[in-house]
Write a protein that holds these residues in place. Structure first.
Motif, short mmCIF file in Angstrom:
data_model
loop_
_atom_site.label_atom_id
_atom_site.label_comp_id
_atom_site.label_asym_id
_atom_site.label_seq_id
_atom_site.Cartn_x
_atom_site.Cartn_y
_atom_site.Cartn_z
N PRO A 1 0.83 -1.21 0.00
CA PRO A 1 0.00 0.00 0.00
C PRO A 1 0.86 1.27 0.00
O PRO A 1 1.93 1.31 0.62
N VAL A 2 0.38 2.27 -0.71
CA VAL A 2 1.07 3.57 -0.76
C VAL A 2 0.62 4.40 0.44
O VAL A 2 -0.57 4.42 0.79
N MET A 3 1.55 5.09 1.11
CA MET A 3 1.26 5.88 2.31
C MET A 3 0.55 5.04 3.37
O MET A 3 -0.40 5.47 4.01
N GLY A 4 1.06 3.81 3.53
CA GLY A 4 0.42 2.89 4.48
C GLY A 4 1.26 2.60 5.71
O GLY A 4 0.91 1.73 6.51
N GLY A 5 2.42 3.28 5.85
CA GLY A 5 3.27 3.02 7.01
C GLY A 5 4.09 1.75 6.88
O GLY A 5 4.62 1.24 7.86
N LEU A 6 4.21 1.25 5.63
CA LEU A 6 4.96 0.02 5.39
C LEU A 6 6.27 0.28 4.64
O LEU A 6 6.99 -0.67 4.31
N ALA A 7 6.56 1.54 4.34
CA ALA A 7 7.85 1.94 3.73
C ALA A 7 8.13 1.23 2.41
O ALA A 7 9.27 0.87 2.11
N GLY A 8 7.08 1.05 1.61
CA GLY A 8 7.26 0.41 0.30
C GLY A 8 8.17 1.19 -0.62
O GLY A 8 8.96 0.61 -1.37
N GLY A 9 8.08 2.53 -0.57
CA GLY A 9 8.95 3.35 -1.41
C GLY A 9 10.41 3.16 -1.06
O GLY A 9 11.27 3.04 -1.94
N SER A 10 10.71 3.11 0.24
CA SER A 10 12.09 2.89 0.69
C SER A 10 12.58 1.50 0.28
O SER A 10 13.73 1.34 -0.12
N ALA A 11 11.70 0.50 0.40
CA ALA A 11 12.06 -0.85 -0.03
C ALA A 11 12.40 -0.86 -1.51
O ALA A 11 13.40 -1.46 -1.94
N ASN A 12 11.58 -0.19 -2.31
CA ASN A 12 11.82 -0.13 -3.76
C ASN A 12 13.12 0.57 -4.09
O ASN A 12 13.88 0.14 -4.96
N ALA A 13 13.42 1.67 -3.38
CA ALA A 13 14.66 2.41 -3.62
C ALA A 13 15.87 1.52 -3.31
O ALA A 13 16.86 1.51 -4.06
N ALA A 14 15.81 0.78 -2.20
CA ALA A 14 16.90 -0.13 -1.86
C ALA A 14 17.07 -1.20 -2.93
O ALA A 14 18.20 -1.54 -3.33
N THR A 15 15.95 -1.71 -3.43
CA THR A 15 15.99 -2.73 -4.48
C THR A 15 16.62 -2.17 -5.75
O THR A 15 17.43 -2.84 -6.41
N VAL A 16 16.27 -0.94 -6.11
CA VAL A 16 16.86 -0.30 -7.30
C VAL A 16 18.38 -0.18 -7.12
O VAL A 16 19.15 -0.47 -8.04
N LEU A 17 18.84 0.23 -5.93
CA LEU A 17 20.29 0.32 -5.69
C LEU A 17 20.95 -1.04 -5.84
O LEU A 17 22.03 -1.16 -6.43
N MET A 18 20.32 -2.10 -5.31
CA MET A 18 20.88 -3.45 -5.44
C MET A 18 20.95 -3.87 -6.91
O MET A 18 21.95 -4.44 -7.36
N LEU A 19 19.88 -3.58 -7.65
CA LEU A 19 19.84 -3.97 -9.06
C LEU A 19 20.88 -3.21 -9.87
O LEU A 19 21.58 -3.79 -10.71
N LEU A 20 21.00 -1.91 -9.64
CA LEU A 20 21.98 -1.11 -10.38
C LEU A 20 23.41 -1.56 -10.05
O LEU A 20 24.29 -1.52 -10.90
N ASN A 21 23.64 -1.96 -8.81
CA ASN A 21 24.96 -2.46 -8.40
C ASN A 21 25.36 -3.65 -9.27
O ASN A 21 26.53 -3.77 -9.67
N GLN A 22 24.38 -4.52 -9.56
CA GLN A 22 24.65 -5.66 -10.44
C GLN A 22 24.64 -5.25 -11.91
O GLN A 22 25.54 -5.62 -12.68
N PHE A 23 23.65 -4.47 -12.28
CA PHE A 23 23.41 -4.11 -13.69
C PHE A 23 24.60 -3.35 -14.28
O PHE A 23 25.00 -3.59 -15.41
N TRP A 24 25.14 -2.44 -13.47
CA TRP A 24 26.28 -1.62 -13.93
C TRP A 24 27.60 -2.10 -13.33
O TRP A 24 28.61 -1.41 -13.44
N GLN A 25 27.59 -3.29 -12.71
CA GLN A 25 28.79 -3.93 -12.18
C GLN A 25 29.65 -2.96 -11.35
O GLN A 25 30.84 -2.77 -11.60
N LEU A 26 29.00 -2.38 -10.33
CA LEU A 26 29.67 -1.37 -9.51
C LEU A 26 30.51 -1.99 -8.40
O LEU A 26 31.41 -1.34 -7.87
N GLY A 27 30.20 -3.22 -8.01
CA GLY A 27 30.98 -3.90 -6.99
C GLY A 27 30.87 -3.28 -5.60
O GLY A 27 31.80 -3.35 -4.80
#
Length: 281
Positions: free
Chosen positions: A94-120
């Motif tokens: 849920p959006v604006m539900g107190g479950l921090a979904g946006g923060s979870a998604n942002a962390a996931t994007v950082l993890m994916l980009l770390n692999q996608f762009w081989q940042l190490g």
């Protein structure tokens, strides 16, 4: 690249104080026990000539107001990357539900980009990047159950074998975290930190009943005043048979805790509002 983006609930939440000095002046020191659950969004990234976001939920901004957009821009700037991606978000949290979904998604994007762009990048480096995006983001690189003070940077894993089942009541409105902070009654907060410390011990010991007794959320004082229907949902869930009920984060999700999925499903049949059954990840 595609990854599930699991979110969390808050089992205990103390608003300790507003910080007056230092780089995070204006933010609040918190004492939160966060607990990851099996509710997830699906995040995908793929090569694209320019940055874009698409999402199946119309409440989610698909421009530079989206924290995932900011995550990409941050990585590009920090590592001088002249590439871009298209992000697709399939939202279940849920959006604006107190479950921090946006923060979870942002962390996931950082993890994916770390692999996608081989940042190490190491976990610590990812956490430091996440902190620049939002106080809730670093937790997702640790996951599981953890104590988090957010603005003052204390984040500690809590080892626990306890599996919890939650019946999440999802109202058809959200609560703005910013407004929830603005409406804090400072005379009512930070009186339950001892419960938070004890909960960490009870979680470690697998003591279900004392974990339930230790649950609390300082945001309930102000948020329930402005949204009395949330207090009613909490009372309804307890009366319907939940072992405990509490608001997650700054709301609006109210979570009822039960001892089994079948028990949660029985209660689900009784309550007159939208719910979903989830459990410890």
């Amino acid at each position: 690249m595609v990854q599930k983006s699991y979110t969390r609930v808050t089992l205990a939440l103390d608003i300790v104080k507003k910080l007056q000095n230092g780089p995070y002046a204006g933010y609040h020191e918190l004492a939160i026990i966060k607990h990851q659950i099996d509710l997830f969004d699906i995040v995908s990234v793929k090569d694209a000539p320019s940055l874009s976001i698409c999402c199946n939920n119309p409440l989610v901004p698909c421009d530079n107001n989206n924290i995932c957009w900011k995550a990409v821009e941050l990585v590009k700037k920090e590592f001088k990357i002249d590439k871009s991606v298209k992000i697709e978000l399939e939202k279940n949290i849920p959006v604006m539900g107190g479950l921090a979904g946006g923060s979870a998604n942002a962390a996931t994007v950082l993890m994916l980009l770390n692999q996608f762009w081989q940042l190490g990048l190491s976990t610590d480096q990812l956490m430091q990047l996440g902190r620049k995006l939002g106080m809730d983001v670093p937790y997702y690189f640790l996951g599981g159950t953890a104590f988090d003070s957010e603005a003052t940077g204390v984040l500690k894993k809590i080892q626990t074998e306890l599996k919890l089942v939650f019946l999440l009541a999802i109202p058809d409105f959200g609560v703005s975290t910013g407004k929830a902070y603005q409406q804090i009654n400072y005379s009512l907060i930070n009186i339950d930190q001892e419960k938070t410390a004890l909960m960490a011990k009870f979680l470690h010991d697998g003591d279900y009943h004392n974990v339930l007794k230790s649950m609390h959320n300082d945001f309930e004082h102000s948020v329930f005043l402005n949204y009395p229907e949330l207090r009613k949902i909490k009372e309804t869930m307890i009366n319907a048979g939940c072992d405990q009920a509490i608001m997650s984060g700054s709301g609006s999700t109210i979570m009822g805790i039960t001892d089994s999925i079948s028990h949660a499903q029985e209660i689900q049949e009784k309550v007159p509002f939208k719910t979903t059954v989830v459990s410890t990840l």
